[in-house]
Design a protein around this motif. Structure first.
Motif, mmCIF file in Angstrom:
data_model
loop_
_atom_site.group_PDB
_atom_site.id
_atom_site.type_symbol
_atom_site.label_atom_id
_atom_site.label_comp_id
_atom_site.label_asym_id
_atom_site.label_seq_id
_atom_site.Cartn_x
_atom_site.Cartn_y
_atom_site.Cartn_z
ATOM 1 N N GLU A 208 23.254 -37.552 -3.776
ATOM 2 C CA GLU A 208 22.065 -36.801 -3.386
ATOM 3 C C GLU A 208 21.057 -36.789 -4.541
ATOM 4 N N LYS A 209 19.775 -36.858 -4.214
ATOM 5 C CA LYS A 209 18.720 -36.865 -5.233
ATOM 6 C C LYS A 209 18.728 -35.541 -5.987
ATOM 7 N N PRO A 210 18.652 -35.544 -7.323
ATOM 8 C CA PRO A 210 18.645 -34.287 -8.084
ATOM 9 C C PRO A 210 17.402 -33.462 -7.770
ATOM 10 N N ALA A 211 17.504 -32.157 -8.021
ATOM 11 C CA ALA A 211 16.414 -31.234 -7.711
ATOM 12 C C ALA A 211 16.120 -30.365 -8.918
ATOM 13 N N VAL A 212 14.933 -29.780 -8.938
ATOM 14 C CA VAL A 212 14.480 -29.003 -10.089
ATOM 15 C C VAL A 212 14.099 -27.591 -9.657
ATOM 16 N N VAL B 292 3.904 -20.150 -24.835
ATOM 17 C CA VAL B 292 4.884 -19.583 -23.916
ATOM 18 C C VAL B 292 5.685 -20.739 -23.326
ATOM 19 N N SER B 293 7.000 -20.605 -23.335
ATOM 20 C CA SER B 293 7.879 -21.644 -22.789
ATOM 21 C C SER B 293 8.608 -21.098 -21.563
ATOM 22 N N ILE B 294 8.520 -21.821 -20.454
ATOM 23 C CA ILE B 294 9.181 -21.410 -19.222
ATOM 24 C C ILE B 294 10.266 -22.441 -18.910
ATOM 25 N N PRO B 295 11.540 -22.053 -18.997
ATOM 26 C CA PRO B 295 12.633 -23.017 -18.795
ATOM 27 C C PRO B 295 12.703 -23.536 -17.358
ATOM 28 N N VAL B 296 12.995 -24.819 -17.240
ATOM 29 C CA VAL B 296 13.285 -25.437 -15.942
ATOM 30 C C VAL B 296 14.608 -26.187 -16.068
ATOM 31 N N ARG B 297 15.317 -26.246 -14.957
ATOM 32 C CA ARG B 297 16.653 -26.845 -14.946
ATOM 33 C C ARG B 297 16.804 -27.704 -13.698
ATOM 34 N N GLU C 281 18.127 -29.593 -18.767
ATOM 35 C CA GLU C 281 17.211 -28.465 -18.884
ATOM 36 C C GLU C 281 16.121 -28.781 -19.901
ATOM 37 N N THR C 282 14.916 -28.312 -19.627
ATOM 38 C CA THR C 282 13.800 -28.442 -20.557
ATOM 39 C C THR C 282 12.901 -27.229 -20.353
ATOM 40 N N ALA C 283 11.644 -27.313 -20.794
ATOM 41 C CA ALA C 283 10.745 -26.169 -20.646
ATOM 42 C C ALA C 283 9.320 -26.653 -20.457
ATOM 43 N N ILE C 284 8.557 -25.871 -19.716
ATOM 44 C CA ILE C 284 7.121 -26.091 -19.579
ATOM 45 C C ILE C 284 6.447 -25.233 -20.640
ATOM 46 N N ASN C 285 5.737 -25.858 -21.557
ATOM 47 C CA ASN C 285 5.082 -25.147 -22.654
ATOM 48 C C ASN C 285 3.589 -24.983 -22.368
ATOM 49 N N ILE C 286 3.097 -23.768 -22.587
ATOM 50 C CA ILE C 286 1.697 -23.445 -22.332
ATOM 51 C C ILE C 286 1.144 -22.691 -23.529
ATOM 52 N N THR C 287 0.013 -23.118 -24.039
ATOM 53 C CA THR C 287 -0.671 -22.361 -25.098
ATOM 54 C C THR C 287 -1.579 -21.326 -24.444
ATOM 55 N N VAL C 288 -1.305 -20.048 -24.716
ATOM 56 C CA VAL C 288 -2.134 -18.969 -24.170
ATOM 57 C C VAL C 288 -3.113 -18.514 -25.246
ATOM 58 N N MET C 289 -4.301 -18.039 -24.804
ATOM 59 C CA MET C 289 -5.364 -17.688 -25.744
ATOM 60 C C MET C 289 -5.910 -16.298 -25.452
ATOM 61 N N ASN C 290 -6.272 -15.618 -26.526
ATOM 62 C CA ASN C 290 -6.813 -14.263 -26.419
ATOM 63 C C ASN C 290 -8.323 -14.338 -26.238
ATOM 64 N N ALA D 95 15.033 -22.434 -3.160
ATOM 65 C CA ALA D 95 13.879 -21.702 -2.640
ATOM 66 C C ALA D 95 13.815 -20.351 -3.332
ATOM 67 N N GLY D 96 12.622 -19.926 -3.714
ATOM 68 C CA GLY D 96 12.476 -18.671 -4.440
ATOM 69 C C GLY D 96 12.455 -18.859 -5.942
ATOM 70 N N SER D 97 12.793 -20.065 -6.405
ATOM 71 C CA SER D 97 12.770 -20.356 -7.847
ATOM 72 C C SER D 97 11.898 -21.570 -8.141
ATOM 73 N N LEU D 98 10.859 -21.736 -7.326
ATOM 74 C CA LEU D 98 9.965 -22.889 -7.472
ATOM 75 C C LEU D 98 8.578 -22.479 -7.942
ATOM 76 N N LYS D 99 8.370 -21.188 -8.155
ATOM 77 C CA LYS D 99 7.075 -20.661 -8.576
ATOM 78 C C LYS D 99 7.288 -19.717 -9.761
ATOM 79 N N ALA D 100 6.410 -19.806 -10.768
ATOM 80 C CA ALA D 100 6.492 -18.920 -11.932
ATOM 81 C C ALA D 100 5.120 -18.305 -12.184
ATOM 82 N N LYS D 101 5.089 -16.992 -12.390
ATOM 83 C CA LYS D 101 3.829 -16.285 -12.613
ATOM 84 C C LYS D 101 3.782 -15.745 -14.043
ATOM 85 N N LEU D 102 2.797 -16.208 -14.805
ATOM 86 C CA LEU D 102 2.581 -15.758 -16.183
ATOM 87 C C LEU D 102 1.347 -14.851 -16.208
#
Length: 232
Positions: A31-35, A60-65, A108-117, A142-149
């Motif tokens: 089966e094809k892997p999923a994220v 900010v780093s948001i882990p994905v697996r 596992e890895t992470a989505i990295n985002i630079t946040v600014m003031n 389902a339910g783990s495909l969206k992240a709110k920062l």
């Protein structure tokens, strides 16, 4: 004769069972892997606060697996900004890649985002990320495909204050939170790092010692904050 027939029937049943298990295993591995987002769900919010005044930018780093096994090549995870986001690229965040590399041998890895003031005086802004299916990955749970920062310049109570920080700092208040930042020289990170628990014990005693000498006024509760707990 009956005994012989029973033995044959049992042998057939066991054979079918083994064939079924082998087929399930084959389907599982082919089966094809999923994220998916491994630490947040669509009901959760990740908060980043600039209220300490110590930084104008941060990462900010948001882990994905992935669901599946590691392979010996790099693969790409696709992500997009949800159009309902109120955070503006180049104003509130930058350096967000729409394709994140999962390096060979990893799951596992992470989505990295630079946040600014910037431009936060009118209130918090939200950056909502959606995982997308790609050549390498389907979508996972389902339910783990969206992240709110949520990016804010207001103090945010750490999610782990009630346990274990309250053991070292007592009950939460914004006034005490500001004092902690002032004395420690840093704000509490969004996620608890258990490797620094001993440091929090020491800082908690420092905050306690300060408040035994100098109670502080809490504008929100209209009360004096004192050393009213027993630090560990």
């Amino acid at each position: 004769m009956k005994k012989f027939l029973l033995i044959n029937i049992w042998a057939m049943l066991i054979g079918f069972s083994l064939l079924g298990c082998q087929e399930n295993e084959r389907m599982l591995y082919e089966e094809k892997p999923a994220v998916y987002f491994s630490t947040v769900t669509e009901k959760d919010s990740i908060f980043y606060s600039f209220a300490s005044g110590l930084k104008d930018e941060d990462v900010v780093s948001i882990p994905v697996r992935i669901i599946g096994t590691s392979v010996d090549k790099d693969r790409s995870i696709s992500v997009e900004v949800d159009p309902v986001s109120t955070a503006k690229e180049g104003v509130h965040y930058k350096n967000l890649s729409k394709s994140v590399v999962l390096e060979a041998g990893n799951i596992e890895t992470a989505i990295n985002i630079t946040v600014m003031n910037e431009d936060l005086k009118n209130g918090d802004v939200k950056l909502i990320l959606n995982l997308k299916s790609s050549e390498d990955f389907d979508l996972g749970y389902a339910g783990s495909l969206k992240a709110k920062l949520v990016i804010t310049d207001q103090l945010v109570k750490p999610s782990y204050w009630d346990m274990p920080l309250s053991l070292y700092y007592g009950a939460y208040s914004k006034a005490k939170h500001r004092l902690c930042i002032q004395l420690q020289g840093f704000d509490f990170p969004e996620a608890l790092d258990y490797a620094v628990i001993a440091d929090y014990m020491s800082y908690g005693r420092m905050v306690y010692s300060y408040l035994t000498q100098t109670p502080i006024w809490d504008e929100d509760t209209q009360a004096w904050i004192t050393a009213d707990w027993s630090p560990l």
